[in-house]
Design a protein around this motif. Structure first.
Motif, PDB file in Angstrom:
ATOM      1  N   GLY A 108       4.010 -97.099  29.581  1.00 43.76           N
ATOM      2  CA  GLY A 108       2.900 -96.163  29.489  1.00 43.76           C
ATOM      3  C   GLY A 108       3.296 -94.971  28.645  1.00 43.76           C
ATOM      4  O   GLY A 108       4.321 -94.994  27.943  1.00 43.76           O
ATOM      5  N   PHE A 109       2.496 -93.920  28.699  1.00 46.83           N
ATOM      6  CA  PHE A 109       2.845 -92.703  27.977  1.00 46.83           C
ATOM      7  C   PHE A 109       4.159 -92.143  28.528  1.00 46.83           C
ATOM      8  O   PHE A 109       4.371 -92.107  29.742  1.00 46.83           O
ATOM      9  CB  PHE A 109       1.731 -91.672  28.105  1.00 46.83           C
ATOM     10  CG  PHE A 109       0.449 -92.087  27.428  1.00 46.83           C
ATOM     11  CD1 PHE A 109       0.388 -92.213  26.051  1.00 46.83           C
ATOM     12  CD2 PHE A 109      -0.691 -92.353  28.169  1.00 46.83           C
ATOM     13  CE1 PHE A 109      -0.787 -92.592  25.420  1.00 46.83           C
ATOM     14  CE2 PHE A 109      -1.870 -92.731  27.550  1.00 46.83           C
ATOM     15  CZ  PHE A 109      -1.923 -92.859  26.170  1.00 46.83           C
ATOM     16  N   LYS A 110       5.008 -91.696  27.622  1.00 45.13           N
ATOM     17  CA  LYS A 110       6.348 -91.271  28.024  1.00 45.13           C
ATOM     18  C   LYS A 110       6.317 -90.152  29.056  1.00 45.13           C
ATOM     19  O   LYS A 110       7.071 -90.168  30.032  1.00 45.13           O
ATOM     20  CB  LYS A 110       7.148 -90.838  26.788  1.00 45.13           C
ATOM     21  CG  LYS A 110       8.618 -90.577  27.074  1.00 45.13           C
ATOM     22  CD  LYS A 110       9.403 -90.360  25.798  1.00 45.13           C
ATOM     23  CE  LYS A 110      10.888 -90.184  26.095  1.00 45.13           C
ATOM     24  NZ  LYS A 110      11.669 -89.992  24.836  1.00 45.13           N
ATOM     25  N   ASN A 111       5.422 -89.179  28.857  1.00 42.35           N
ATOM     26  CA  ASN A 111       5.355 -88.069  29.810  1.00 42.35           C
ATOM     27  C   ASN A 111       4.866 -88.523  31.181  1.00 42.35           C
ATOM     28  O   ASN A 111       5.264 -87.955  32.205  1.00 42.35           O
ATOM     29  CB  ASN A 111       4.455 -86.958  29.259  1.00 42.35           C
ATOM     30  CG  ASN A 111       5.114 -86.197  28.113  1.00 42.35           C
ATOM     31  OD1 ASN A 111       6.332 -86.225  27.964  1.00 42.35           O
ATOM     32  ND2 ASN A 111       4.309 -85.533  27.302  1.00 42.35           N
ATOM     33  N   ASP A 112       4.003 -89.531  31.213  1.00 41.71           N
ATOM     34  CA  ASP A 112       3.573 -90.101  32.489  1.00 41.71           C
ATOM     35  C   ASP A 112       4.763 -90.694  33.233  1.00 41.71           C
ATOM     36  O   ASP A 112       4.923 -90.506  34.451  1.00 41.71           O
ATOM     37  CB  ASP A 112       2.524 -91.197  32.276  1.00 41.71           C
ATOM     38  CG  ASP A 112       1.154 -90.645  31.906  1.00 41.71           C
ATOM     39  OD1 ASP A 112       1.013 -89.420  31.801  1.00 41.71           O
ATOM     40  OD2 ASP A 112       0.226 -91.465  31.741  1.00 41.71           O
ATOM     41  N   LEU A 113       5.608 -91.428  32.507  1.00 35.74           N
ATOM     42  CA  LEU A 113       6.765 -92.074  33.132  1.00 35.74           C
ATOM     43  C   LEU A 113       7.768 -91.043  33.621  1.00 35.74           C
ATOM     44  O   LEU A 113       8.347 -91.192  34.709  1.00 35.74           O
ATOM     45  CB  LEU A 113       7.422 -93.034  32.142  1.00 35.74           C
ATOM     46  CG  LEU A 113       6.542 -94.180  31.632  1.00 35.74           C
ATOM     47  CD1 LEU A 113       7.309 -95.027  30.619  1.00 35.74           C
ATOM     48  CD2 LEU A 113       6.044 -95.046  32.786  1.00 35.74           C
ATOM     49  N   ILE A 114       7.966 -89.988  32.829  1.00 35.50           N
ATOM     50  CA  ILE A 114       8.885 -88.918  33.248  1.00 35.50           C
ATOM     51  C   ILE A 114       8.381 -88.266  34.530  1.00 35.50           C
ATOM     52  O   ILE A 114       9.147 -88.010  35.467  1.00 35.50           O
ATOM     53  CB  ILE A 114       9.029 -87.872  32.125  1.00 35.50           C
ATOM     54  CG1 ILE A 114       9.791 -88.482  30.939  1.00 35.50           C
ATOM     55  CG2 ILE A 114       9.751 -86.627  32.634  1.00 35.50           C
ATOM     56  CD1 ILE A 114       9.799 -87.601  29.704  1.00 35.50           C
ATOM     57  N   ALA A 115       7.062 -88.007  34.590  1.00 34.25           N
ATOM     58  CA  ALA A 115       6.486 -87.371  35.771  1.00 34.25           C
ATOM     59  C   ALA A 115       6.650 -88.232  37.018  1.00 34.25           C
ATOM     60  O   ALA A 115       6.768 -87.721  38.135  1.00 34.25           O
ATOM     61  CB  ALA A 115       5.004 -87.081  35.526  1.00 34.25           C
ATOM     62  N   LEU A 116       6.690 -89.549  36.822  1.00 36.52           N
ATOM     63  CA  LEU A 116       6.850 -90.484  37.936  1.00 36.52           C
ATOM     64  C   LEU A 116       8.315 -90.845  38.181  1.00 36.52           C
ATOM     65  O   LEU A 116       8.615 -91.711  39.003  1.00 36.52           O
ATOM     66  CB  LEU A 116       6.043 -91.759  37.654  1.00 36.52           C
ATOM     67  CG  LEU A 116       4.526 -91.576  37.646  1.00 36.52           C
ATOM     68  CD1 LEU A 116       3.836 -92.749  36.949  1.00 36.52           C
ATOM     69  CD2 LEU A 116       3.998 -91.419  39.067  1.00 36.52           C
TER      70      LEU A 116
END
Length: 338
Positions: A108-116
């Motif tokens: 998915g979007f990189k920032n989404d993955l970082i947030a998770l």
């Protein structure tokens, strides 16, 4: 939208909640689903990411307001356990007697993955997705309790109730733009979906898949001039969008995103009916085919002859647009049947 030899399937796409007013979003989902069903689409893609409402709840709205259209639900391992995905599929089958398609999303979007807090490397995400899908398949097909032990998932004597009727077993689609994605598709029996290059680049290629899908927007009209007039009005240049596209390129580890961007740098945004301008301006995430019915159909028929027989369209802006798209596919079907 189909011919029997070879079979052509057309999928539509649901509007995204982040782009529509809350007060009218549900009705827009219903409208697009009904337009898609009337146009003969097999299924309709429902996106998932951190910025959107839940894809399963949107899919239920689609099921409640159509008769045959199948949701293509995007599923991501970080969001939901494989048992829950299988439970949703079996529940929808039990309640609506409708087949579900699953769009298997590795990342998915990189920032989404970082947030998770998901730091799994790109290729390993596909290995995880193979385990994920294997459990879903086993739960939905086995009459016996399922036991599985892998690197990422483990289940013990897990049974799916209600059982899924075999004729409603889901279809599986997965990104096939990287070697890891293609390997995963082969391992789990999923259809690889790609963001296509111009069709001429496939004609002489060896090893094209026997059955694969492509994600592409279409603007077709009786004449080329009409089609391009609509295209330019719908997708004007947007400097802010261009900057957002450049930022996404720096942050993303998506193989398809980089492939399309490199192709645009090498060849420009237009090659015949093939148009990358909306992608460059961050207005959509797929190439567009723009031209007369016959011109677009010629491009579509070359894709079909190269093994790409499932087409996932961009979000339709109006019912009339799907009528024009259908006309292009009818021309393509006749050309392929010759």
């Amino acid at each position: 939208m189909a011919s029997h030899e070879p079979q052509i399937e057309v999928f539509s796409t649901t509007p995204q909640s982040k782009d529509r007013p809350r007060e009218t979003y549900v009705q827009q989902v219903i409208d697009v689903a009904r337009w898609s069903e009337e146009a003969g689409c097999t299924a309709i893609l429902v996106y998932t990411d951190n910025s959107l409402v839940d894809a399963w709840l949107v899919s239920q709205i689609i099921l409640q307001n159509t008769k045959k259209l199948c949701p293509l639900v995007a599923v991501q391992p970080v969001y939901m356990h494989p048992y829950t995905v299988a439970k949703m599929v079996s529940t929808f089958a039990h309640l609506y007697q409708r087949r579900i398609y699953l769009n298997l999303v590795a990342g998915g979007f990189k920032n989404d993955l970082i947030a998770l807090n998901d730091n799994t490397p790109h290729d390993d995400r596909y290995l995880r997705l193979v385990e994920y899908t294997t459990i879903i398949r086993m739960l939905l097909s086995s009459p016996d309790p399922v036991t599985f032990a892998g690197k990422y998932y483990k289940v013990q004597a897990l049974r799916m109730t209600p059982a899924l009727p075999p004729e409603l077993f889901p279809g599986f689609l997965i990104s096939g733009s990287s070697e890891a994605g293609l390997a995963a598709a082969k391992a789990i029996g999923a259809m690889p979906v790609q963001y296509p290059k111009p069709s001429k680049e496939y004609e002489a290629a060896a090893g094209n898949p026997d059955r694969a899908g492509i994600r592409v927007g279409i603007i077709a009209r009786p004449t080329s001039a009409e089609a391009w007039s609509v295209a330019i009005e719908r997708f004007p240049g947007d400097r802010k969008g261009q900057l957002a596209h450049q930022l996404a390129m720096r942050l993303s580890d998506s193989v398809w995103h980089k492939q399309l961007s490199e192709m645009t740098r090498e060849n420009g945004d237009q090659q015949g009916v093939y148009w990358m301008w909306p992608f460059e301006n961050y207005q959509t995430f797929c190439p567009y085919l723009v031209g007369s019915y016959e011109e677009v159909a010629d491009e579509l028929s070359r894709y079909v002859r190269s093994g790409y027989q499932t087409f996932i369209l961009d979000i339709p802006p109006a019912q009339e647009e799907l009528k024009h798209v259908r006309a292009a596919f009818e021309h393509a079907s006749r050309a392929v049947a010759l």
